[in-house]
Scaffold this motif. Structure first.
Motif, short mmCIF file in Angstrom:
data_model
loop_
_atom_site.label_atom_id
_atom_site.label_comp_id
_atom_site.label_asym_id
_atom_site.label_seq_id
_atom_site.Cartn_x
_atom_site.Cartn_y
_atom_site.Cartn_z
N SER A 52 31.65 30.45 130.62
CA SER A 52 32.70 31.43 130.39
C SER A 52 32.89 32.32 131.61
O SER A 52 33.98 32.84 131.84
CB SER A 52 32.40 32.26 129.14
OG SER A 52 31.09 32.78 129.17
N TRP A 53 31.85 32.48 132.43
CA TRP A 53 31.97 33.27 133.66
C TRP A 53 33.05 32.69 134.56
O TRP A 53 33.86 33.42 135.13
CB TRP A 53 30.63 33.29 134.37
CG TRP A 53 30.62 34.10 135.64
CD1 TRP A 53 30.48 35.45 135.77
CD2 TRP A 53 30.74 33.59 136.96
NE1 TRP A 53 30.51 35.81 137.09
CE2 TRP A 53 30.66 34.69 137.85
CE3 TRP A 53 30.90 32.31 137.50
CZ2 TRP A 53 30.74 34.55 139.23
CZ3 TRP A 53 30.98 32.16 138.87
CH2 TRP A 53 30.90 33.28 139.72
N ASN A 54 33.07 31.37 134.71
CA ASN A 54 34.07 30.75 135.58
C ASN A 54 35.48 31.06 135.12
O ASN A 54 36.39 31.19 135.94
CB ASN A 54 33.89 29.23 135.60
CG ASN A 54 32.58 28.81 136.23
OD1 ASN A 54 31.97 29.58 136.96
ND2 ASN A 54 32.14 27.60 135.95
N ILE A 55 35.69 31.14 133.82
CA ILE A 55 37.02 31.39 133.29
C ILE A 55 37.35 32.88 133.36
O ILE A 55 38.39 33.28 133.89
CB ILE A 55 37.12 30.90 131.84
CG1 ILE A 55 36.64 29.44 131.70
CG2 ILE A 55 38.54 31.06 131.32
CD1 ILE A 55 37.40 28.44 132.53
N ASN A 56 36.47 33.72 132.85
CA ASN A 56 36.78 35.14 132.68
C ASN A 56 36.73 35.93 133.99
O ASN A 56 37.42 36.94 134.12
CB ASN A 56 35.83 35.78 131.67
CG ASN A 56 35.94 35.16 130.30
OD1 ASN A 56 34.98 34.61 129.77
ND2 ASN A 56 37.12 35.22 129.70
N VAL A 69 32.68 33.64 120.58
CA VAL A 69 34.05 33.29 120.91
C VAL A 69 34.06 32.11 121.89
O VAL A 69 33.32 32.11 122.87
CB VAL A 69 34.82 34.49 121.49
CG1 VAL A 69 34.24 34.97 122.82
CG2 VAL A 69 36.30 34.16 121.65
N ASN A 70 34.87 31.11 121.59
CA ASN A 70 35.03 30.00 122.51
C ASN A 70 35.97 30.40 123.65
O ASN A 70 36.95 31.12 123.43
CB ASN A 70 35.60 28.78 121.78
CG ASN A 70 34.66 28.23 120.74
OD1 ASN A 70 33.45 28.50 120.78
ND2 ASN A 70 35.19 27.49 119.80
N VAL A 71 35.70 29.93 124.84
CA VAL A 71 36.51 30.28 126.00
C VAL A 71 37.32 29.06 126.41
O VAL A 71 36.78 27.99 126.71
CB VAL A 71 35.64 30.78 127.16
CG1 VAL A 71 36.49 31.11 128.38
CG2 VAL A 71 34.87 32.03 126.71
#
Length: 550
Positions: free
Chosen positions: A76-80, A401-403
């Motif tokens: 999720s770090w890569n996305i957020n 929560v799914n990212v």
């Protein structure tokens, strides 16, 4: 099919992963013996779970991709966090790992995003593919499992070429450290490999939405990645075909449940009904948790405000009449900048005066932990609402929560842009854009204004920026449009200061001289938008050459 929402607590990391510090993560000698594994269908099931990711015990499990314990296919770090190194956002804590990439000060010894270059995932994918044929199992199931892992490998190489350009293309396990001293293969060869893999595996993957697939790779995910890469490589006719194939699969639909659907589709409570998602990073409390809420929320809600929006993204949203804020005929008022705007603005950016958690958000109140000048308040004066929701303190680091990695909205924009760049402009292009705009509460595209390739290019680029804000794609867009020198260098601005009426939420802003300046950014064209090869890899491998500009 095993659901990745229910990860199994076994020691697959010893079988599938590597903790070796040698270049390319040479397989360790103390792994589970192949002679005792790869026998039964249950072994294949467990290995597939391990391919998607294994549990960690870190304080920030499965979130920071630079964490050496991370083995998830995506984090999720890569996305957020990725938009924080662009003109969309700002990382106010250097330890979050993207601040120096955003301001142009990154160097080969920085830890940020170096895990992109690690080959621990590639090692376990290759190991899986080399051993799965030994298992006695249903042939169709075996083909699907192979296709899933080939997708994961293709996705990992996609990230590598996006961030580093030329990278070693390794498709077989390496056990000899000397063999691991490989040179970098040309980006073009790696891209060709990715596209060929995705084309070959798509027929072996099921046609399912993310609800049905339980987090597994599907045909839609394979073609969505293929279309994304083709768009980035300016293969516009091919991108049109693959994006349209996803759009026409019949299993995906825009999430349109009410006027706040755009915000609601990123909430965990709607994951069971949201058919817009093609594939997401799956999280489950206690077993495979996410810490994204800790980083999105401000101190007033128990968070750290790690993720900030900036003035640039706020200014990108149109007014409610479908005009840009620099259009003198629009309804934009610079002293009331949050009024009469594209509804996606307030559903994406937590700005002054927006209703939030039973209060009007006030980053100007020095007695609140929403205050922009306290450590846990958004330093820019702008938080991020996408994915954010109030949760108990115990769940800030233990979220479920799914990212989202791929969704139908992106495919509509991919199709529209590829068609525009191919100069194949027809009703389908306008319809793709209109579907997203109408869902958000905006008017359809004004065809009298956007009546040419040049004007539609301007529109689709703006739509990508606002529709996909803080979904990890802005850097790729800046790079492929080659606009870094236009949007990156110079002072990075946040909000003007001011006050918020706690009863009515009315915002009164001070004059322009009070605008928050977060940092000074530089842009070095010689780096070609690429990250440095980690210095540890250069030191370990005499054949590894550094990227230009470092």
């Amino acid at each position: 099919m095993i659901s990745n929402r229910h990860l199994i607590g076994i020691a697959l990391i010893f079988l599938m992963g590597s903790c070796s510090k040698d270049f390319l993560d040479v397989a360790p000698k103390d792994q589970l013996s192949d002679a005792t594994f790869w026998k039964t269908e249950n072994d294949a099931d467990l290995a597939l779970v391990g391919a998607y990711g294994t549990q960690t015990t870190d304080a920030f499990p499965n979130f920071f991709d630079w964490n050496e314990k991370s083995s998830s296919w995506e984090s999720s770090w890569n996305i957020n966090f990725m938009d924080l190194m662009t003109d969309n956002g700002y990382s106010q804590f250097i330890w979050d790992g993207v601040q120096t990439s955003g301001n142009g000060q990154v160097n080969p010894s920085d830890r940020n995003m170096h895990n992109f270059f690690k080959y621990n995932r590639i090692t376990k994918y290759n190991t899986f593919l080399e051993n799965i044929d030994r298992v006695e199992m249903d042939g169709e199931k075996r083909s699907r499992y192979k296709a899933e892992v080939r997708f994961l490998r293709a996705y990992d190489y996609f990230k590598k070429v996006m961030w580093y350009g030329d990278v070693p293309l390794v498709t077989a396990s390496i056990v000899d450290p000397q063999e691991a001293n490989l040179t970098r293969d040309p980006k073009e060869e790696v891209v060709a490999f990715i596209l060929n893999e995705l084309g070959e595996i798509a027929p072996d993957l099921p046609v399912q939405d993310a609800i049905e697939s339980g987090g597994h790779a599907t045909r839609g995910a394979a073609l969505a990645l293929k279309a994304r890469l083709e768009l980035y490589e300016e293969m516009y006719p091919e991108a049109m075909v693959d994006a349209k194939a996803v759009m026409d699969m019949g299993v995906y639909e825009l999430y349109q449940d009410g006027p706040t659907a755009y915000y609601d589709m990123f909430l965990s409570k709607n994951e069971g009904v949201n058919k817009e998602v093609i594939m997401a990073v799956q999280h489950i409390q206690n077993e495979f948790p996410s810490s994204v809420m800790q980083h999105l929320l401000s101190g007033e809600d128990g968070g750290w405000s790690s993720i900030n929006a900036v003035q640039g993204i706020v200014d990108a949203y149109e007014t409610i009449d479908g005009k840009t804020i620099d259009d003198p005929s629009s309804v934009y008022d610079p002293d009331k900048p949050f009024e009469n705007r594209d509804p996606r603005l307030s559903m994406t950016v937590r700005h002054a005066g927006v209703e939030w958690s039973g209060r009007f958000f006030d980053p100007f109140n020095s007695e609140s932990n929403d205050f922009h000048a306290v450590a846990v308040g958004p330093n820019s004066g702008y938080g991020v609402n996408k994915y954010a929701e109030i949760v108990p303190t115990a769940d800030l680091l233990n979220g479920d929560v799914n990212v989202v990695v791929f969704r139908l909205g992106e495919m509509l924009l991919t199709y529209a842009e590829a068609a525009i760049e191919s100069n194949q402009i027809n009703d389908d292009v306008y319809d793709a854009l209109d579907r997203l705009r109408v869902r958000a509460g905006m008017p359809v595209v004004d065809r009298a204004v956007y009546d040419s390739q040049e004007k539609l290019r301007e529109l689709v680029r703006r739509e990508r920026r606002v529709e996909l804000a803080f979904e990890g794609l802005r850097h790729y867009d800046i790079k492929r449009w080659d606009i870094g020198d236009q949007v990156i260098p110079g002072p990075l601005y946040g909000s003007r200061t001011g006050s918020v009426d706690p009863v009515s939420g009315e915002v009164t802003l001070d004059d322009e001289s009070t605008r928050i300046i977060l940092e000074e950014r530089v842009f070095l064209p010689s780096r070609n938008y690429l990250l440095p090869i980690p210095q540890a890899e250069i030191d370990a491998n005499p054949n590894m050459v550094q990227n230009p500009g470092y």
